[in-house]
Every structure is written in C-alpha cells, then in structure tokens.
Design a protein around this motif. Structure first.
Motif, mmCIF file in Angstrom:
data_model
loop_
_atom_site.group_PDB
_atom_site.id
_atom_site.type_symbol
_atom_site.label_atom_id
_atom_site.label_comp_id
_atom_site.label_asym_id
_atom_site.label_seq_id
_atom_site.Cartn_x
_atom_site.Cartn_y
_atom_site.Cartn_z
ATOM 1 N N ILE A 12 0.858 -1.186 0.000
ATOM 2 C CA ILE A 12 0.000 0.000 0.000
ATOM 3 C C ILE A 12 0.895 1.236 0.000
ATOM 4 C CG2 ILE A 12 -1.704 1.320 1.317
ATOM 5 C CD1 ILE A 12 -2.746 -1.292 2.445
ATOM 6 N N PRO A 13 0.649 2.197 -0.901
ATOM 7 C CA PRO A 13 1.498 3.397 -0.968
ATOM 8 C C PRO A 13 1.500 4.162 0.350
ATOM 9 C CG PRO A 13 0.067 3.243 -2.892
ATOM 10 C CD PRO A 13 -0.399 2.192 -1.930
ATOM 11 N N ASN A 14 2.617 4.858 0.599
ATOM 12 C CA ASN A 14 2.770 5.569 1.862
ATOM 13 C C ASN A 14 1.736 6.669 2.049
ATOM 14 O OD1 ASN A 14 4.458 6.074 4.328
ATOM 15 N ND2 ASN A 14 4.633 8.093 3.369
ATOM 16 N N ALA A 19 -3.003 8.826 4.987
ATOM 17 C CA ALA A 19 -4.418 9.198 5.030
ATOM 18 C C ALA A 19 -5.175 8.348 6.054
ATOM 19 C CB ALA A 19 -5.047 9.043 3.646
ATOM 20 N N ILE A 20 -4.861 7.049 6.083
ATOM 21 C CA ILE A 20 -5.503 6.148 7.051
ATOM 22 C C ILE A 20 -5.106 6.535 8.479
ATOM 23 C CG2 ILE A 20 -5.577 3.766 7.901
ATOM 24 C CD1 ILE A 20 -5.147 2.867 4.975
ATOM 25 N N THR A 21 -3.816 6.806 8.659
ATOM 26 C CA THR A 21 -3.315 7.139 9.995
ATOM 27 C C THR A 21 -3.900 8.454 10.496
ATOM 28 O OG1 THR A 21 -1.247 6.037 9.374
ATOM 29 C CG2 THR A 21 -1.216 7.336 11.392
ATOM 30 N N ILE A 22 -4.041 9.436 9.613
ATOM 31 C CA ILE A 22 -4.653 10.714 9.994
ATOM 32 C C ILE A 22 -6.081 10.489 10.457
ATOM 33 C CG2 ILE A 22 -5.498 12.926 9.092
ATOM 34 C CD1 ILE A 22 -2.992 12.907 7.251
ATOM 35 N N LYS A 23 -6.821 9.678 9.701
ATOM 36 C CA LYS A 23 -8.211 9.385 10.056
ATOM 37 C C LYS A 23 -8.298 8.737 11.439
ATOM 38 C CE LYS A 23 -12.649 8.849 9.206
ATOM 39 N NZ LYS A 23 -13.565 10.026 9.159
ATOM 40 N N CYS A 39 1.825 -2.669 12.301
ATOM 41 C CA CYS A 39 2.812 -3.039 11.290
ATOM 42 C C CYS A 39 3.799 -1.891 11.082
ATOM 43 C CB CYS A 39 2.142 -3.411 9.966
ATOM 44 S SG CYS A 39 1.249 -2.044 9.192
ATOM 45 N N LYS A 40 4.880 -2.179 10.391
ATOM 46 C CA LYS A 40 5.918 -1.179 10.185
ATOM 47 C C LYS A 40 5.419 -0.022 9.326
ATOM 48 C CE LYS A 40 10.724 -0.605 8.665
ATOM 49 N NZ LYS A 40 10.453 0.623 7.874
ATOM 50 N N GLU A 47 4.759 8.753 11.891
ATOM 51 C CA GLU A 47 5.829 9.697 12.191
ATOM 52 C C GLU A 47 5.622 11.038 11.499
ATOM 53 O OE1 GLU A 47 8.654 9.629 14.174
ATOM 54 O OE2 GLU A 47 7.639 7.899 15.049
ATOM 55 N N ALA A 48 4.694 11.111 10.563
ATOM 56 C CA ALA A 48 4.509 12.339 9.784
ATOM 57 C C ALA A 48 3.986 13.483 10.661
ATOM 58 C CB ALA A 48 3.537 12.078 8.629
#
Length: 226
Positions: A12-14, A19-23, A39-40, A47-48
């Motif tokens: 899956i592209p970074n 976008a998933i992590t922000i949500k 997962c890694k 970290e963004a």
C-alpha cells in the motif's frame, strides 16, 4: 510473524497509509497507538507531522495524570505541539495570554489554532479582537469571525476570565438598533434565572435579530465567567 509477511499490506502506498493514519489519529491517541503497533508501514506513517497535527487531544479532565510524568508521552505531546496541533496551540495560547501575560505571543498562537479550524480558538480570537479599543479594524475582524461561527452553528463559551466589560468594548453602534445597549440587562436576567433554575436561563441572545448585539451579549458572558 508480522502482518507485512502474510498479506499485501506492505505494498500500500505511503500516502494512503498517511491518510488512514490521519483518520485514525482524529479518533484518539489510543487508536493511533494501536494502529502504529500493527505493522511497520503504519508505524512509519505515524511519524509524519500532519498526523501529529491532526491527532485528537483529550480534554484535561480526561487525560491520565501519569502522562505528564511519562517521558515518552511528553515527547509525543512536544512533537504534536511542534507540528502545530490546534488543541495544544489553543491551550498554550491561553497560558501565554492570561498567565504569562505575553499578549503578542498568545494572539499569534490563538490565530494559528483558529486558522487550523479550532472552533474554541476562533471564538476566543473573536472575543479578543472585539474587546480592542484602539483599532476599529480589529473589532471588525472579530465580528467577522463571530459571524462565521454563528453561520456554522459553532458558537461556544470559553473558560477564560477576562477584564470587566466597558462601554468602549461594545460592538453594536447602530443608532437605529432597538436592542442596542440592552445586552447587559439581558445577560443579568439570564444569570438571575439560572440562579433560580428557571427555564428563562436558556437561549442566550438567540432571539435577538442584530448579530452585533448578539456578539455584545457573548462578550458580556465572556468577561463574567466565574
């Protein structure tokens, strides 16, 4: 065995991971931590700066007391602050304004939080600008912010104690406005009704057609908070 080894999740592209992590981050810190441990790819996406800027910060009363003693938690909140998290910016702005008395720094931080969509910061910013007595332009900017909040249905109170409201702080200056100058009386009526647990304590100035008078009512309430 990690998730990366048993699925195509690593492909899956970074930017999708971000976008998933922000949500997830907008839900809670706990949800963000759980995702980052999955997962890694999720860990790296977390970290963004934009994730730290977007994370939902719980109110002080809902924050575990031991977080302030935990070095890892402190580093996390410092990172969120550095990334421009609006809730943390708002809280620090209040400290600068009303504890340290650094008005310029506090206003800048309040403005930053407001521009990032923090409704309470926008409300406090509108109140601060409308209380200015030296610049009419600033008062008009405050009224415009208040109009935006009113239009969006986001008008809210604040937990900030302000100086006593004087005549020169009022917003409505229309000689034809029938409610001009009456907001202190309306506020006092609502306050006394609240002391009696009366239904007349509710409604604030919502029935007043003049938005400038409604702003004056909120200013009255803003400076008289216990």
């Amino acid at each position: 065995m990690t998730i990366d080894c048993c699925s195509n999740i690593a492909f899956i592209p970074n930017d999708i991971w971000e976008a998933i992590t922000i949500k997830v981050a907008t839900d809670s810190i706990r949800s963000l931590c759980s995702l980052r441990m999955s997962c890694k790819a999720a860990h790296d996406a977390g970290e963004a700066d934009i994730v730290h800027r977007s994370v939902s910060i719980p109110p002080p009363h809902a924050t575990p007391w031991w977080w302030c003693l935990n070095p890892e938690a402190k580093r996390f909140f410092d990172r969120c602050m550095a990334a421009g998290n609006p809730e943390l910016l708002f809280r620090e702005a209040l400290r600068e304004l009303f504890i340290r008395r650094n008005e310029n720094v506090g206003i800048q931080m309040l403005n930053s939080a407001s521009r990032r969509g923090h409704a309470a910061a926008k409300y406090a910013m509108s109140m601060m600008l409308m209380l200015r007595t030296d610049y009419n332009v600033e008062k008009q900017k405050g009224l415009e912010l208040y109009r935006e909040l009113d239009a969006a249905g986001l008008l809210a109170g604040s937990e900030v104690q302000m100086p006593r409201l004087e005549e020169q702080h009022t917003v409505c200056a229309s000689p034809t406005c029938s409610t001009r100058g009456h907001m202190p009386l309306l506020y006092d009526y609502r306050r006394r009704a609240a002391e009696r647990n009366s239904v007349h304590a509710f409604g604030r100035a919502a029935h007043i057609p003049c938005i400038q008078c409604r702003a004056d009512y909120d200013l009255q309430a803003f400076v008289n908070l216990p």
